[in-house]
Design a protein around this motif. Structure first.
Motif, PDB file in Angstrom:
ATOM      1  N   LEU A  73       0.955  -1.337   0.066  1.00 26.67           N
ATOM      2  CA  LEU A  73      -0.046  -0.052  -0.060  1.00 26.67           C
ATOM      3  C   LEU A  73       0.903   1.205   0.236  1.00 26.67           C
ATOM      4  O   LEU A  73       0.595   2.291  -0.676  1.00 26.67           O
ATOM      5  N   THR A  74       1.891   1.205   0.788  1.00 32.90           N
ATOM      6  CA  THR A  74       2.916   2.422   0.618  1.00 32.90           C
ATOM      7  C   THR A  74       3.447   2.595  -0.934  1.00 32.90           C
ATOM      8  O   THR A  74       3.573   3.596  -1.209  1.00 32.90           O
ATOM      9  N   LEU A  75       3.783   1.349  -1.352  1.00 32.91           N
ATOM     10  CA  LEU A  75       4.238   1.381  -2.777  1.00 32.91           C
ATOM     11  C   LEU A  75       3.250   2.105  -3.731  1.00 32.91           C
ATOM     12  O   LEU A  75       3.406   2.867  -4.801  1.00 32.91           O
ATOM     13  N   MET A  76       1.856   1.639  -3.375  1.00 32.41           N
ATOM     14  CA  MET A  76       0.836   2.078  -4.194  1.00 32.41           C
ATOM     15  C   MET A  76       0.664   3.799  -4.226  1.00 32.41           C
ATOM     16  O   MET A  76       0.405   4.519  -5.161  1.00 32.41           O
ATOM     17  N   ILE A  77       0.813   4.372  -2.980  1.00 30.46           N
ATOM     18  CA  ILE A  77       0.983   5.887  -2.769  1.00 30.46           C
ATOM     19  C   ILE A  77       1.952   6.471  -3.673  1.00 30.46           C
ATOM     20  O   ILE A  77       1.788   7.334  -4.070  1.00 30.46           O
ATOM     21  N   HIS A  78       3.186   5.766  -3.428  1.00 33.45           N
ATOM     22  CA  HIS A  78       4.341   6.321  -4.138  1.00 33.45           C
ATOM     23  C   HIS A  78       4.204   6.277  -5.619  1.00 33.45           C
ATOM     24  O   HIS A  78       4.629   7.266  -6.283  1.00 33.45           O
ATOM     25  N   VAL A  79       3.594   5.247  -6.253  1.00 32.28           N
ATOM     26  CA  VAL A  79       3.401   5.049  -7.657  1.00 32.28           C
ATOM     27  C   VAL A  79       2.376   6.476  -7.994  1.00 32.28           C
ATOM     28  O   VAL A  79       2.667   7.036  -9.126  1.00 32.28           O
ATOM     29  N   TYR A  80       1.266   6.464  -7.151  1.00 35.27           N
ATOM     30  CA  TYR A  80       0.420   7.565  -7.637  1.00 35.27           C
ATOM     31  C   TYR A  80       1.057   8.883  -7.494  1.00 35.27           C
ATOM     32  O   TYR A  80       0.929   9.839  -8.102  1.00 35.27           O
ATOM     33  N   SER A  81       1.673   9.175  -6.305  1.00 33.47           N
ATOM     34  CA  SER A  81       2.400  10.253  -5.978  1.00 33.47           C
ATOM     35  C   SER A  81       3.628  10.692  -7.188  1.00 33.47           C
ATOM     36  O   SER A  81       3.552  11.834  -7.538  1.00 33.47           O
ATOM     37  N   ARG A  82       4.273   9.673  -7.466  1.00 37.16           N
ATOM     38  CA  ARG A  82       5.179   9.845  -8.438  1.00 37.16           C
ATOM     39  C   ARG A  82       4.779  10.267  -9.959  1.00 37.16           C
ATOM     40  O   ARG A  82       5.188  10.949 -10.631  1.00 37.16           O
ATOM     41  N   HIS A  83       3.440   9.803 -10.366  1.00 34.54           N
ATOM     42  CA  HIS A  83       2.766  10.217 -11.406  1.00 34.54           C
ATOM     43  C   HIS A  83       2.361  11.659 -11.607  1.00 34.54           C
ATOM     44  O   HIS A  83       2.552  12.047 -12.467  1.00 34.54           O
ATOM     45  N   MET A  84       1.848  11.887 -10.308  1.00 31.17           N
ATOM     46  CA  MET A  84       1.223  13.357 -10.143  1.00 31.17           C
ATOM     47  C   MET A  84       2.651  14.354 -10.267  1.00 31.17           C
ATOM     48  O   MET A  84       2.495  15.290 -10.873  1.00 31.17           O
ATOM     49  N   LEU A  85       3.779  13.974  -9.669  1.00 28.60           N
ATOM     50  CA  LEU A  85       4.753  14.933  -9.832  1.00 28.60           C
ATOM     51  C   LEU A  85       5.464  14.886 -11.240  1.00 28.60           C
ATOM     52  O   LEU A  85       5.743  15.840 -11.618  1.00 28.60           O
ATOM     53  N   ALA A  86       5.305  13.830 -11.960  1.00 23.16           N
ATOM     54  CA  ALA A  86       5.742  13.880 -13.175  1.00 23.16           C
ATOM     55  C   ALA A  86       4.823  14.826 -14.066  1.00 23.16           C
ATOM     56  O   ALA A  86       5.252  15.229 -15.197  1.00 23.16           O
ATOM     57  N   THR A  87       3.508  14.560 -13.805  1.00 24.99           N
ATOM     58  CA  THR A  87       2.626  15.280 -14.652  1.00 24.99           C
ATOM     59  C   THR A  87       2.837  16.870 -14.702  1.00 24.99           C
ATOM     60  O   THR A  87       2.624  17.524 -15.489  1.00 24.99           O
ATOM     61  N   ARG A  88       3.207  17.055 -13.220  1.00 25.73           N
ATOM     62  CA  ARG A  88       3.288  18.489 -13.014  1.00 25.73           C
ATOM     63  C   ARG A  88       4.561  19.088 -13.745  1.00 25.73           C
ATOM     64  O   ARG A  88       4.568  20.388 -14.225  1.00 25.73           O
ATOM     65  N   SER A  89       5.620  18.099 -13.889  1.00 22.28           N
ATOM     66  CA  SER A  89       6.749  18.669 -14.349  1.00 22.28           C
ATOM     67  C   SER A  89       6.717  18.918 -15.966  1.00 22.28           C
ATOM     68  O   SER A  89       7.725  19.071 -16.688  1.00 22.28           O
ATOM     69  N   LEU A  90       5.656  18.208 -16.471  1.00 18.06           N
ATOM     70  CA  LEU A  90       5.351  18.364 -17.915  1.00 18.06           C
ATOM     71  C   LEU A  90       5.202  19.800 -18.514  1.00 18.06           C
ATOM     72  O   LEU A  90       4.640  20.577 -17.774  1.00 18.06           O
TER      73      LEU A  90
END
Length: 216
Positions: free
Chosen positions: A199-216
């Motif tokens: 579950l910690t990994l799943m939060i990380h996966v979502y958070s990483r996706h959001m950060l990557a989206t912001r940086s585009l």
């Protein structure tokens, strides 16, 4: 319903004492640690922070169940898990798949009929029926990983790893009472540790996706 009725469903529990399941109880700290670690790494993302809070509540609810072992504590145990599933699905539908809010909410609500159809099918399989509901989640994770494999390879990898971890943790949860004679403390505590990591990994996966989206 008698909310004070005692529940004895795990190898480690041998009586109604508060500390009859010390390992099962204390390993719930893994959920709280995972929530604390991810709280800082979500960078203030509202749904990411909400998932961290729910993750901590999963640990608290499970702790209450493995100490009090009553019907009300069982509800405190399973309710946050259900909420986490629905909130995470909404986050995936809205922020990863890019669905509009209302469509994302509808897609999330479809988990209920999906589970209602899938659980009876899973219940027909001897070993799988022990944790029938939980198996619905890795099935979804693998399905989303397959659907996103070309568009979002990093997220796909995260979902696939999470699904594999969850399969292992569910299997260990299911083996608990089966292995009582050979392993008296049971395997349920391993479900806690692996599930917290997943579950910690799943939060990380979502958070990483959001950060990557912001940086585009």
């Amino acid at each position: 319903m008698n909310w004070l009725a005692q529940i004895d469903g795990y190898c480690e529990r041998t009586d109604a004492a508060y500390w009859s399941e010390p390992i099962n109880a204390l390993t719930n700290l893994a959920f709280v640690i995972g929530a604390a670690v991810m709280w800082r790494r979500t960078n203030g993302q509202p749904l990411g922070r909400a998932l961290c809070v729910i993750l901590a509540l999963i640990g608290i609810g499970s702790y209450l169940f493995h100490t009090h072992a009553t019907a009300w504590a069982a509800l405190a145990d399973v309710a946050p898990i259900g909420v986490f599933i629905l909130v995470y699905l909404f986050a995936v539908h809205r922020d990863v798949l890019g669905l509009k809010r209302r469509i994302a909410m509808f897609a999330t609500a479809m988990f209920i009929p999906y589970a209602a159809i899938t659980v009876p099918v899973l219940n027909a399989t001897p070993f799988v029926r022990i944790s029938n509901f939980y198996w619905t989640v890795p099935i979804l994770l693998f399905a989303y990983a397959f659907a996103l494999r070309k568009r979002l390879p990093d997220t796909t990898e995260g979902f696939a790893i999470g699904g594999a971890l969850l399969c292992l943790s569910i299997a260990l949860r299911s083996l608990d009472e089966i292995l009582c004679a050979a392993f008296p403390i049971g395997t349920h505590f391993m479900w806690h540790c692996l599930n917290a990591a997943m579950l910690t990994l799943m939060i990380h996966v979502y958070s990483r996706h959001m950060l990557a989206t912001r940086s585009l």
